[in-house]
Design a protein around this motif. Structure first.
Motif, PDB file in Angstrom:
ATOM      1  N   THR A  80       0.844  -1.187   0.000  1.00 32.82           N
ATOM      2  CA  THR A  80       0.000   0.000   0.000  1.00 32.82           C
ATOM      3  C   THR A  80       0.883   1.242   0.000  1.00 32.82           C
ATOM      4  O   THR A  80       1.843   1.297   0.763  1.00 32.82           O
ATOM      5  CB  THR A  80      -0.895   0.013   1.256  1.00 32.82           C
ATOM      6  OG1 THR A  80      -1.742  -1.134   1.218  1.00 32.82           O
ATOM      7  CG2 THR A  80      -1.740   1.264   1.339  1.00 32.82           C
ATOM      8  N   TRP A  92      -4.494   3.537  10.754  1.00 30.40           N
ATOM      9  CA  TRP A  92      -5.758   2.822  10.590  1.00 30.40           C
ATOM     10  C   TRP A  92      -5.493   1.328  10.714  1.00 30.40           C
ATOM     11  O   TRP A  92      -4.815   0.731   9.870  1.00 30.40           O
ATOM     12  CB  TRP A  92      -6.379   3.116   9.223  1.00 30.40           C
ATOM     13  CG  TRP A  92      -6.590   4.578   9.007  1.00 30.40           C
ATOM     14  CD1 TRP A  92      -7.636   5.338   9.446  1.00 30.40           C
ATOM     15  CD2 TRP A  92      -5.730   5.469   8.292  1.00 30.40           C
ATOM     16  NE1 TRP A  92      -7.466   6.640   9.063  1.00 30.40           N
ATOM     17  CE2 TRP A  92      -6.296   6.751   8.343  1.00 30.40           C
ATOM     18  CE3 TRP A  92      -4.517   5.311   7.614  1.00 30.40           C
ATOM     19  CZ2 TRP A  92      -5.725   7.860   7.759  1.00 30.40           C
ATOM     20  CZ3 TRP A  92      -3.934   6.425   7.031  1.00 30.40           C
ATOM     21  CH2 TRP A  92      -4.535   7.667   7.098  1.00 30.40           C
ATOM     22  N   THR A  94      -7.224  -1.175  10.105  1.00 26.82           N
ATOM     23  CA  THR A  94      -7.777  -2.022   9.044  1.00 26.82           C
ATOM     24  C   THR A  94      -7.261  -1.662   7.652  1.00 26.82           C
ATOM     25  O   THR A  94      -7.740  -2.206   6.666  1.00 26.82           O
ATOM     26  CB  THR A  94      -9.316  -1.972   9.044  1.00 26.82           C
ATOM     27  OG1 THR A  94      -9.731  -0.612   8.886  1.00 26.82           O
ATOM     28  CG2 THR A  94      -9.884  -2.535  10.339  1.00 26.82           C
ATOM     29  N   GLN A  95      -6.297  -0.741   7.576  1.00 24.75           N
ATOM     30  CA  GLN A  95      -5.687  -0.402   6.285  1.00 24.75           C
ATOM     31  C   GLN A  95      -4.583  -1.413   5.995  1.00 24.75           C
ATOM     32  O   GLN A  95      -3.610  -1.483   6.726  1.00 24.75           O
ATOM     33  CB  GLN A  95      -5.098   1.011   6.328  1.00 24.75           C
ATOM     34  CG  GLN A  95      -4.319   1.383   5.084  1.00 24.75           C
ATOM     35  CD  GLN A  95      -5.169   1.436   3.839  1.00 24.75           C
ATOM     36  OE1 GLN A  95      -6.224   2.043   3.840  1.00 24.75           O
ATOM     37  NE2 GLN A  95      -4.723   0.799   2.783  1.00 24.75           N
TER      38      GLN A  95
END
Length: 129
Positions: A80, A92, A94-95
């Motif tokens: 990412t 985050w 959940t990223q």
């Protein structure tokens, strides 16, 4: 999953050393030829244990032996992009940090999260029936 855990360790080591998420040179994220992108990530994380082998899912590597060489990927996990701020990759929970490039295990792509946990896509977003 072992390879993704190794890459998590490498990413954490890099970030402890450099105080930021690895920042590829401008244009590598969007380049049509993924070779330089893959080379950069492998070279950047190898000192931290993120070798070329760690970037390859053993199942996908075995299956890709039947594909023409130009269709083979050296990296089976897509990182990412984050900015250079120290805490952004942890901001985050959940990223994902890495996502496997395909559903070769039958339950969706494997996904690596900031805490080092790995889940499959079908557990996160159940398939439609």
């Amino acid at each position: 999953m072992t390879n993704m855990r190794s890459l998590h360790t490498a990413l954490v080591g890099y970030m402890q050393d450099k105080a930021q998420w690895p920042q590829p040179p401008e244009g590598l994220w969007e380049a049509e030829d993924q070779g330089p992108f893959e080379d950069w990530w492998i070279a950047t994380l190898t000192p931290y244990g993120g070798t070329e082998v760690a970037w390859q899912c053993p199942t996908l590597r075995r299956l890709s032996r039947t594909q023409p060489e130009e269709e083979q990927h050296r990296m089976h996990y897509e990182p990412t992009p984050f900015d250079e701020r120290t805490m952004t990759p942890y901001r985050w929970a959940t990223q994902p940090w890495l996502v496997e490039i395909g559903d070769i295990h039958g339950r969706g792509a494997h996904i690596l999260f900031p805490d080092g946990s790995i889940r499959v896509m079908d557990d996160i977003v159940p398939p439609r029936r």
